[in-house]
Design an enzyme around this catalytic site. Sequence first.
Site, mmCIF file in Angstrom:
data_model
loop_
_atom_site.group_PDB
_atom_site.id
_atom_site.type_symbol
_atom_site.label_atom_id
_atom_site.label_comp_id
_atom_site.label_asym_id
_atom_site.label_seq_id
_atom_site.Cartn_x
_atom_site.Cartn_y
_atom_site.Cartn_z
ATOM 1 N N ARG A 121 23.397 36.561 52.083
ATOM 2 C CA ARG A 121 22.422 35.531 51.741
ATOM 3 C C ARG A 121 21.096 36.099 51.238
ATOM 4 N NH1 ARG A 121 22.591 30.662 53.139
ATOM 5 N NH2 ARG A 121 20.339 30.754 53.316
ATOM 6 N N LYS A 170 17.412 47.052 58.952
ATOM 7 C CA LYS A 170 18.164 46.408 57.869
ATOM 8 C C LYS A 170 17.348 45.277 57.233
ATOM 9 C CE LYS A 170 21.221 43.021 58.785
ATOM 10 N NZ LYS A 170 21.022 41.800 57.978
ATOM 11 N N ASN A 171 16.771 44.418 58.072
ATOM 12 C CA ASN A 171 16.083 43.242 57.531
ATOM 13 C C ASN A 171 14.750 43.566 56.869
ATOM 14 O OD1 ASN A 171 18.187 41.658 58.257
ATOM 15 N ND2 ASN A 171 17.141 40.568 59.926
ATOM 16 N N CYS A 217 26.446 29.231 56.165
ATOM 17 C CA CYS A 217 27.119 30.351 56.823
ATOM 18 C C CYS A 217 27.405 29.944 58.255
ATOM 19 C CB CYS A 217 26.298 31.619 56.753
ATOM 20 S SG CYS A 217 24.863 31.592 57.793
ATOM 21 N N ASP A 263 17.554 36.588 66.494
ATOM 22 C CA ASP A 263 18.527 37.660 66.257
ATOM 23 C C ASP A 263 18.853 38.456 67.525
ATOM 24 O OD1 ASP A 263 18.835 36.956 63.654
ATOM 25 O OD2 ASP A 263 17.737 38.641 62.794
ATOM 26 N N ILE A 323 15.869 27.932 66.216
ATOM 27 C CA ILE A 323 15.756 28.305 64.793
ATOM 28 C C ILE A 323 16.978 27.849 63.995
ATOM 29 C CG2 ILE A 323 15.433 30.205 63.145
ATOM 30 C CD1 ILE A 323 13.076 30.211 64.930
ATOM 31 N N LEU A 368 12.970 25.827 50.425
ATOM 32 C CA LEU A 368 11.567 26.264 50.519
ATOM 33 C C LEU A 368 11.287 27.447 49.586
ATOM 34 C CD1 LEU A 368 11.142 25.861 54.384
ATOM 35 C CD2 LEU A 368 10.532 24.245 52.569
ATOM 36 N N ARG A 394 21.450 26.699 56.482
ATOM 37 C CA ARG A 394 20.544 27.679 55.881
ATOM 38 C C ARG A 394 20.221 27.383 54.411
ATOM 39 N NH1 ARG A 394 22.008 33.621 58.034
ATOM 40 N NH2 ARG A 394 19.825 33.982 57.604
ATOM 41 N N PRO A 395 19.502 26.271 54.169
ATOM 42 C CA PRO A 395 19.123 25.946 52.785
ATOM 43 C C PRO A 395 18.093 26.933 52.232
ATOM 44 C CG PRO A 395 18.021 24.475 54.335
ATOM 45 C CD PRO A 395 18.945 25.345 55.153
ATOM 46 N N VAL A 396 17.892 26.880 50.892
ATOM 47 C CA VAL A 396 16.860 27.736 50.278
ATOM 48 C C VAL A 396 15.813 26.867 49.578
ATOM 49 C CG1 VAL A 396 18.273 29.817 50.041
ATOM 50 C CG2 VAL A 396 18.310 28.086 48.221
ATOM 51 N N ARG A 409 28.051 45.195 58.965
ATOM 52 C CA ARG A 409 27.003 44.744 58.039
ATOM 53 C C ARG A 409 25.624 45.182 58.509
ATOM 54 N NH1 ARG A 409 26.599 38.818 57.633
ATOM 55 N NH2 ARG A 409 24.689 39.599 56.746
HETATM 56 C C1 UD1 Z 1 15.903 35.989 58.307
HETATM 57 C C2 UD1 Z 1 16.714 37.140 58.836
HETATM 58 C C3 UD1 Z 1 17.703 36.656 59.892
HETATM 59 C C4 UD1 Z 1 16.946 35.911 61.000
HETATM 60 C C5 UD1 Z 1 16.060 34.825 60.406
HETATM 61 C C6 UD1 Z 1 15.170 34.155 61.445
HETATM 62 C C7 UD1 Z 1 16.879 38.687 56.977
HETATM 63 C C8 UD1 Z 1 17.730 39.295 55.923
HETATM 64 N N1 UD1 Z 1 17.453 37.743 57.721
HETATM 65 O O1 UD1 Z 1 16.802 35.066 57.698
HETATM 66 O O2 UD1 Z 1 18.375 37.788 60.436
HETATM 67 O O3 UD1 Z 1 17.885 35.320 61.884
HETATM 68 O O4 UD1 Z 1 15.201 35.378 59.395
HETATM 69 O O5 UD1 Z 1 14.380 35.087 62.092
HETATM 70 O O6 UD1 Z 1 15.736 39.079 57.175
HETATM 71 N N2 UD1 Z 1 14.936 27.130 56.173
HETATM 72 C C9 UD1 Z 1 14.891 25.976 55.440
HETATM 73 N N3 UD1 Z 1 14.705 26.080 54.083
HETATM 74 C C10 UD1 Z 1 14.548 27.271 53.459
HETATM 75 C C11 UD1 Z 1 14.586 28.454 54.225
HETATM 76 C C12 UD1 Z 1 14.785 28.359 55.590
HETATM 77 O O7 UD1 Z 1 15.035 24.874 55.956
HETATM 78 O O8 UD1 Z 1 14.382 27.302 52.232
HETATM 79 C C13 UD1 Z 1 15.164 27.062 57.644
HETATM 80 C C14 UD1 Z 1 16.477 27.743 58.064
HETATM 81 O O9 UD1 Z 1 17.590 26.895 57.911
HETATM 82 C C15 UD1 Z 1 16.195 28.103 59.498
HETATM 83 C C16 UD1 Z 1 14.686 28.412 59.483
HETATM 84 O O10 UD1 Z 1 14.170 27.824 58.302
HETATM 85 O O11 UD1 Z 1 16.436 26.995 60.325
HETATM 86 C C17 UD1 Z 1 14.362 29.888 59.493
HETATM 87 O O12 UD1 Z 1 15.108 30.546 58.484
HETATM 88 P P1 UD1 Z 1 14.539 31.824 57.709
HETATM 89 O O13 UD1 Z 1 13.371 32.373 58.476
HETATM 90 O O14 UD1 Z 1 14.312 31.490 56.286
HETATM 91 O O15 UD1 Z 1 15.758 32.828 57.821
HETATM 92 P P2 UD1 Z 1 16.244 33.903 56.750
HETATM 93 O O16 UD1 Z 1 15.083 34.416 55.977
HETATM 94 O O17 UD1 Z 1 17.419 33.366 56.016
#
Ligand code: UD1
Length: 429
Positions: free
Chosen positions: A101, A22-23, A125, A315, A337, A134, A130-132, A407
């Site tokens: 997301r 899926k991912n 969530c 995960d 994480i 970055l 889970r900010p974006v 999902r």
């Molecule tokens: C992806 C996976 C999810 C998995 C996660 C970590 C998919 C669809 N989802 O989620 O199943 O649990 O990787 O292996 O592939 N962070 C920030 N700012 C950002 C982005 C991330 O601070 O802009 C932080 C997050 O809050 C978290 C860490 O970085 O603490 C890792 O998150 P990230 O690797 O980005 O997870 P996802 O890509 O959302």
Amino acid sequence: MDKLCIIGGIPLKGEISISGAKNASLPLMVASLLSDKPLTLENLPHVEDILSMANLLATLGVKLTMEGCGTSQNAQGKVITFDASTLSSRKAPYDLVRKMRASILVLGPLLARTGYAKVSLPGGCAIGARPVNLHLKAMEKLGAEIEIEQGYVIAKAPKGLRGANIEFPVVTVGGTENALMAAVLAKGTTCLTNAAREPEIIDLANCLVSMGAKIQGIGTTKLVVEGVETLFPATHRVIPDRIETGTYMIAGAITGGSITLRNARLDTLPAFVKKLREAGVILIEEEGKIHVSVEEEGLRGVDITTAPHPGFPTDLQAQTMALLCTAKGKSSIIEAIFENRFMHVPELIRMGANISLNGNTASIKGVNRLHSAEVMATDLRASVSLVLAALVADGKTTVNRIYHLDRGYEYVEAKLRSLGAQIERLKDA
Ligand code: UD1
């Protein structure tokens, strides 16, 4: 809402097939936005998140053609061709993004191809904020102007993106995927350092290369991308789902069973495999199959800390905790994480587990037996950890709110049933 009823205590036996990841599928589907040439993806799993992403892409004007469809747990996944030559919208609306997301991944490709994207902010969530930030910083580095208006990210780069050096302060899977896809069409060279190197990112990079992208350093923490002007039609087969693989390994082990997983790979789960073996699980890989059983002395406690790949995957944290609840001795799990990924703990305690929480550390003392209860799931991996615990609990457990499970797990009850589990879905009336 549907529920699952499970009668525990049956050692699982038999063979099942692991579905496409899926991912890996989600960013691969989004990659089709980069090109006006068709992208065919094989081995897509039949799960809700894939349908949500298909829906989002269709809303953006992508034409989807389904060429094959899995109808049972042994089917070969879906084959879908994505044709984004008909792209007609650059807006990812709130109603679709809030469901999933990973929708934020359309930001980079839309911006790179058209110079504009408007994408709803996904919000928090159950497992954390889970900010974006970055993802957005990476787009700014590539030359985009970013504004936040009424809950939407509006990204503009009228003259196109240009290559840049992007160093991620935290390893982010989605952030790396977004930046990688955007860099494929940016002018000049982009260097991503401290990039995530999950197998799903390798799969995405390999697919982008087969579309005509120029990427070096695939599988490392430094990705160097030379921007290209055009891409080509391509066909790509999605890798097997390593999280589903790990989940069924635990299903076999927790029930003291002996099962075989087809279309599965151990090399994508190095830290997980090491810990499972340390805990007394026997894992043998031959000819694309993994045989799972348990040492005669049974399971024993281990200490785990989650980390980006090649570390222990977050995960698989909840599922592993279920396993360790009945292992001899003490275990500890540090979740490094996500800040709030222990929602399954109170539910496991209701089933008789002995777990205490202190910040991001869970301490587990193995118990002889878990017992049945009515439990409720809060996220995808937590849901399946409760199903795993139910497989070994005395009596009948009901797992509520299993839409989370749908999902990300294809044909979950059919697969478990074919291994001998007593599991039944109660449909919402
Ligand atoms: C992806 C996976 C999810 C998995 C996660 C970590 C998919 C669809 N989802 O989620 O199943 O649990 O990787 O292996 O592939 N962070 C920030 N700012 C950002 C982005 C991330 O601070 O802009 C932080 C997050 O809050 C978290 C860490 O970085 O603490 C890792 O998150 P990230 O690797 O980005 O997870 P996802 O890509 O959302």
